[in-house]
Design an enzyme around this catalytic site. Structure first.
Site, PDB file in Angstrom:
ATOM      1  N   ASP A   1     -78.122 -92.460  44.707  1.00 42.97           N
ATOM      2  CA  ASP A   1     -76.835 -91.743  44.757  1.00 42.97           C
ATOM      3  C   ASP A   1     -75.698 -92.751  44.872  1.00 42.97           C
ATOM      4  O   ASP A   1     -75.749 -93.651  45.719  1.00 42.97           O
ATOM      5  CB  ASP A   1     -76.848 -90.798  45.971  1.00 42.97           C
ATOM      6  CG  ASP A   1     -75.761 -89.732  45.902  1.00 42.97           C
ATOM      7  OD1 ASP A   1     -74.649 -90.051  45.423  1.00 42.97           O
ATOM      8  OD2 ASP A   1     -76.009 -88.604  46.331  1.00 42.97           O
TER       9      ASP A   1
ATOM     10  N   HIS B   1     -72.314 -91.811  45.130  1.00 38.50           N
ATOM     11  CA  HIS B   1     -71.091 -91.226  45.706  1.00 38.50           C
ATOM     12  C   HIS B   1     -70.791 -91.838  47.078  1.00 38.50           C
ATOM     13  O   HIS B   1     -71.623 -91.752  47.973  1.00 38.50           O
ATOM     14  CB  HIS B   1     -71.248 -89.710  45.829  1.00 38.50           C
ATOM     15  CG  HIS B   1     -71.432 -89.040  44.509  1.00 38.50           C
ATOM     16  ND1 HIS B   1     -72.681 -88.844  43.953  1.00 38.50           N
ATOM     17  CD2 HIS B   1     -70.529 -88.533  43.624  1.00 38.50           C
ATOM     18  CE1 HIS B   1     -72.531 -88.243  42.780  1.00 38.50           C
ATOM     19  NE2 HIS B   1     -71.240 -88.044  42.550  1.00 38.50           N
TER      20      HIS B   1
ATOM     21  N   SER C   1     -80.530 -85.817  46.243  1.00 38.70           N
ATOM     22  CA  SER C   1     -80.397 -86.614  47.477  1.00 38.70           C
ATOM     23  C   SER C   1     -80.879 -85.848  48.696  1.00 38.70           C
ATOM     24  O   SER C   1     -81.297 -86.444  49.698  1.00 38.70           O
ATOM     25  CB  SER C   1     -78.942 -87.036  47.688  1.00 38.70           C
ATOM     26  OG  SER C   1     -78.537 -87.845  46.618  1.00 38.70           O
TER      27      SER C   1
HETATM   28 CO1  B1M Z   1     -70.434 -86.959  40.802  1.00 36.87          CO
HETATM   29  N1  B1M Z   1     -71.307 -85.233  41.080  1.00 36.87           N
HETATM   30  N2  B1M Z   1     -71.848 -87.487  39.599  1.00 36.87           N
HETATM   31  N3  B1M Z   1     -69.367 -88.543  40.534  1.00 36.87           N
HETATM   32  N4  B1M Z   1     -69.054 -86.081  41.741  1.00 36.87           N
HETATM   33  C1  B1M Z   1     -70.737 -84.339  42.080  1.00 36.87           C
HETATM   34  C2  B1M Z   1     -71.379 -84.561  43.454  1.00 36.87           C
HETATM   35  C3  B1M Z   1     -71.074 -82.913  41.472  1.00 36.87           C
HETATM   36  C4  B1M Z   1     -71.201 -81.789  42.516  1.00 36.87           C
HETATM   37  C5  B1M Z   1     -69.999 -82.579  40.413  1.00 36.87           C
HETATM   38  C6  B1M Z   1     -70.209 -81.234  39.750  1.00 36.87           C
HETATM   39  O1  B1M Z   1     -71.104 -81.074  38.959  1.00 36.87           O
HETATM   40  N5  B1M Z   1     -69.385 -80.269  40.056  1.00 36.87           N
HETATM   41  C7  B1M Z   1     -72.423 -83.213  40.717  1.00 36.87           C
HETATM   42  C8  B1M Z   1     -73.717 -83.024  41.529  1.00 36.87           C
HETATM   43  C9  B1M Z   1     -74.508 -81.829  41.068  1.00 36.87           C
HETATM   44  C10 B1M Z   1     -75.849 -81.727  41.689  1.00 36.87           C
HETATM   45  O2  B1M Z   1     -76.477 -82.616  42.169  1.00 36.87           O
HETATM   46  N6  B1M Z   1     -76.323 -80.524  41.641  1.00 36.87           N
HETATM   47  C11 B1M Z   1     -72.225 -84.669  40.316  1.00 36.87           C
HETATM   48  C12 B1M Z   1     -72.938 -85.311  39.269  1.00 36.87           C
HETATM   49  C13 B1M Z   1     -73.842 -84.425  38.462  1.00 36.87           C
HETATM   50  C14 B1M Z   1     -72.806 -86.684  38.999  1.00 36.87           C
HETATM   51  C15 B1M Z   1     -73.583 -87.514  37.975  1.00 36.87           C
HETATM   52  C16 B1M Z   1     -75.093 -87.224  37.898  1.00 36.87           C
HETATM   53  C17 B1M Z   1     -72.918 -87.314  36.609  1.00 36.87           C
HETATM   54  C18 B1M Z   1     -73.590 -88.008  35.458  1.00 36.87           C
HETATM   55  O3  B1M Z   1     -73.820 -89.183  35.467  1.00 36.87           O
HETATM   56  N7  B1M Z   1     -73.897 -87.225  34.471  1.00 36.87           N
HETATM   57  C19 B1M Z   1     -73.322 -88.952  38.483  1.00 36.87           C
HETATM   58  C20 B1M Z   1     -74.326 -89.346  39.568  1.00 36.87           C
HETATM   59  C21 B1M Z   1     -74.698 -90.754  39.560  1.00 36.87           C
HETATM   60  C22 B1M Z   1     -75.594 -91.069  40.762  1.00 36.87           C
HETATM   61  O4  B1M Z   1     -75.233 -90.834  41.892  1.00 36.87           O
HETATM   62  N8  B1M Z   1     -76.766 -91.577  40.480  1.00 36.87           N
HETATM   63  C23 B1M Z   1     -71.982 -88.784  39.138  1.00 36.87           C
HETATM   64  C24 B1M Z   1     -71.035 -89.797  39.236  1.00 36.87           C
HETATM   65  C25 B1M Z   1     -69.788 -89.656  39.831  1.00 36.87           C
HETATM   66  C26 B1M Z   1     -68.679 -90.701  39.758  1.00 36.87           C
HETATM   67  C27 B1M Z   1     -69.209 -92.146  39.796  1.00 36.87           C
HETATM   68  C28 B1M Z   1     -67.885 -90.519  38.493  1.00 36.87           C
HETATM   69  C29 B1M Z   1     -67.786 -90.272  40.974  1.00 36.87           C
HETATM   70  C30 B1M Z   1     -68.162 -90.969  42.290  1.00 36.87           C
HETATM   71  C31 B1M Z   1     -67.302 -92.147  42.634  1.00 36.87           C
HETATM   72  C32 B1M Z   1     -67.558 -92.660  44.040  1.00 36.87           C
HETATM   73  O5  B1M Z   1     -67.944 -91.957  44.952  1.00 36.87           O
HETATM   74  N9  B1M Z   1     -67.338 -93.925  44.177  1.00 36.87           N
HETATM   75  C33 B1M Z   1     -68.161 -88.799  41.128  1.00 36.87           C
HETATM   76  C34 B1M Z   1     -67.373 -87.857  41.843  1.00 36.87           C
HETATM   77  C35 B1M Z   1     -66.019 -88.323  42.303  1.00 36.87           C
HETATM   78  C36 B1M Z   1     -67.827 -86.528  42.110  1.00 36.87           C
HETATM   79  C37 B1M Z   1     -67.055 -85.336  42.724  1.00 36.87           C
HETATM   80  C38 B1M Z   1     -66.129 -84.811  41.671  1.00 36.87           C
HETATM   81  C39 B1M Z   1     -66.257 -85.631  43.994  1.00 36.87           C
HETATM   82  C40 B1M Z   1     -67.032 -86.284  45.128  1.00 36.87           C
HETATM   83  C41 B1M Z   1     -66.095 -86.768  46.217  1.00 36.87           C
HETATM   84  O6  B1M Z   1     -65.814 -87.934  46.313  1.00 36.87           O
HETATM   85  N10 B1M Z   1     -65.564 -85.839  47.021  1.00 36.87           N
HETATM   86  C42 B1M Z   1     -68.253 -84.356  43.093  1.00 36.87           C
HETATM   87  C43 B1M Z   1     -67.857 -82.920  43.160  1.00 36.87           C
HETATM   88  C44 B1M Z   1     -68.077 -82.299  44.533  1.00 36.87           C
HETATM   89  O7  B1M Z   1     -68.425 -82.927  45.495  1.00 36.87           O
HETATM   90  N11 B1M Z   1     -67.891 -81.028  44.597  1.00 36.87           N
HETATM   91  C45 B1M Z   1     -69.337 -84.846  42.202  1.00 36.87           C
HETATM   92  C46 B1M Z   1     -64.640 -86.141  48.097  1.00 36.87           C
HETATM   93  C47 B1M Z   1     -65.434 -86.590  49.349  1.00 36.87           C
HETATM   94  C48 B1M Z   1     -64.481 -86.911  50.491  1.00 36.87           C
HETATM   95  O8  B1M Z   1     -66.269 -85.517  49.733  1.00 36.87           O
HETATM   96  O9  B1M Z   1     -68.369 -86.923  49.613  1.00 36.87           O
HETATM   97  O10 B1M Z   1     -68.476 -84.426  50.024  1.00 36.87           O
HETATM   98  P1  B1M Z   1     -67.777 -85.704  50.184  1.00 36.87           P
HETATM   99  O11 B1M Z   1     -67.650 -86.019  51.758  1.00 36.87           O
HETATM  100  C49 B1M Z   1     -67.203 -85.067  52.693  1.00 36.87           C
HETATM  101  C50 B1M Z   1     -68.336 -84.293  53.356  1.00 36.87           C
HETATM  102  O12 B1M Z   1     -69.407 -84.009  52.490  1.00 36.87           O
HETATM  103  C51 B1M Z   1     -68.702 -85.128  54.531  1.00 36.87           C
HETATM  104  O13 B1M Z   1     -67.463 -85.722  54.930  1.00 36.87           O
HETATM  105  C52 B1M Z   1     -66.571 -85.823  53.816  1.00 36.87           C
HETATM  106  C53 B1M Z   1     -65.236 -85.183  54.165  1.00 36.87           C
HETATM  107  O14 B1M Z   1     -64.803 -85.443  55.428  1.00 36.87           O
HETATM  108  N12 B1M Z   1     -69.687 -86.190  54.442  1.00 36.87           N
HETATM  109  C54 B1M Z   1     -70.283 -86.663  55.575  1.00 36.87           C
HETATM  110  C55 B1M Z   1     -70.163 -86.871  53.398  1.00 36.87           C
HETATM  111  N13 B1M Z   1     -71.059 -87.768  53.799  1.00 36.87           N
HETATM  112  C56 B1M Z   1     -71.154 -87.676  55.131  1.00 36.87           C
HETATM  113  C57 B1M Z   1     -71.950 -88.372  56.057  1.00 36.87           C
HETATM  114  C58 B1M Z   1     -71.834 -88.022  57.390  1.00 36.87           C
HETATM  115  C59 B1M Z   1     -70.950 -87.036  57.807  1.00 36.87           C
HETATM  116  C60 B1M Z   1     -70.173 -86.340  56.919  1.00 36.87           C
HETATM  117  O15 B1M Z   1     -72.543 -88.623  58.367  1.00 36.87           O
HETATM  118  C61 B1M Z   1     -73.531 -89.537  58.008  1.00 36.87           C
END
Ligand code: B1M
Length: 211
Positions: free
Chosen positions: A100, A102, A153
């Site tokens: 992963d 992200h 993940s």
């Molecule tokens: Co990706 N991506 N992405 N992506 N991406 C998602 C996760 C996705 C939901 C988008 C969608 O389809 N709507 C989807 C997953 C679907 C699934 O698994 N069912 C997805 C996909 C499919 C993919 C790829 C597979 C796409 C592809 O290649 N075809 C690929 C994966 C590659 C891989 O990982 N092997 C991919 C790639 C990418 C980018 C590189 C382009 C980029 C990431 C850049 C980076 O992180 N450096 C990206 C992004 C930006 C996203 C979305 C749009 C936004 C994620 C984000 O940063 N959110 C995302 C859509 C979504 O999440 N709905 C998506 C903002 C961030 C602050 O939130 O990380 O959730 P989040 O963290 C939150 C809480 O979750 C929590 O606290 C934070 C807020 O306070 N939290 C914790 C998180 N970790 C924590 C740990 C803790 C405590 C709290 O304690 C340990």
């Protein structure tokens, strides 16, 4: 557009030019954390929706992520710190799990914990459980935090906990799990039943801090 809408729009459009000027102006009205939580994260949410529904292509998602990261990096020095309590509350090893990439959410957790008196060892992305456990041992961590946003993940996290059971280290390290693909029920019912130590779900960085 008005300032805060414009900032949110910058994330969606991946538009970095003039970002710092807008952030400086925003800082005159709101705290750095409010800007992240109430404005920038809304932009990322929209990006996720657009990507999920096929209206946005991956390279543009990446651009948005880069603007988000730049904005958070710019705001970080403005975030509140707990004075005189640097890194003494405990040590957490933090990683995005194997497979992963992200890391925006994980890095926010790092910032919030670091600014509140915890010592954070941030291993980065795609970390296998072996590397996480080696770091926990090396830094004598109090807790392990794993982040992951992909559905696959959540499976990796389950396997990681099983591996920790097998290695007999579950009593030593409580685990905090976070990331958009997880649910509280999955972690606190299913995984908690499986893991011999303590495992908790953090919906956001603040719940991570509270835990
Ligand atoms: Co990706 N991506 N992405 N992506 N991406 C998602 C996760 C996705 C939901 C988008 C969608 O389809 N709507 C989807 C997953 C679907 C699934 O698994 N069912 C997805 C996909 C499919 C993919 C790829 C597979 C796409 C592809 O290649 N075809 C690929 C994966 C590659 C891989 O990982 N092997 C991919 C790639 C990418 C980018 C590189 C382009 C980029 C990431 C850049 C980076 O992180 N450096 C990206 C992004 C930006 C996203 C979305 C749009 C936004 C994620 C984000 O940063 N959110 C995302 C859509 C979504 O999440 N709905 C998506 C903002 C961030 C602050 O939130 O990380 O959730 P989040 O963290 C939150 C809480 O979750 C929590 O606290 C934070 C807020 O306070 N939290 C914790 C998180 N970790 C924590 C740990 C803790 C405590 C709290 O304690 C340990």
């Amino acid at each position: 557009l008005p300032l805060f809408e414009r900032l949110e729009r910058r994330i969606v459009d991946g538009e970095r030019k003039g970002l710092e000027t807008d952030l400086d102006e925003a800082l005159e009205q709101r705290s750095a954390l409010e800007i992240v939580n109430d404005t920038l994260l809304n932009g990322m949410r929209t990006v996720g929706e657009l990507f999920g529904s096929g209206q946005m292509q991956l390279p543009f998602v990446l651009q948005s992520a880069e603007v988000m990261k730049a904005a958070v990096a710019y705001l970080e020095p403005h975030m509140e710190r707990v004075e005189g309590d640097d890194g003494t509350k405990g040590t957490i090893v933090l990683a995005t799990v194997k497979g992963d990439v992200h890391d925006i959410g994980k890095n926010l957790v790092d910032i919030i914990l670091s600014n509140n008196g915890y010592s954070v060892v941030n291993l980065g992305i795609k970390q296998p459980i072996g590397a996480i456990l080696d770091a926990a041992e090396e830094h004598d961590a109090d807790v392990i935090g794993m982040s992951g946003l992909l559905v696959k993940s959540t499976v990796v996290m389950k396997e990681n906990l099983e591996e920790m059971n097998q290695r007999g280290v579950s009593a030593r390290w409580p685990v905090i799990l976070g990331g958009a693909a997880l649910t509280r029920a999955f972690v606190e019912d299913d995984l908690a039943e499986l893991y011999a130590g303590e495992v908790r779900y953090a919906r956001d960085a603040f719940e991570g801090l509270r835990l």
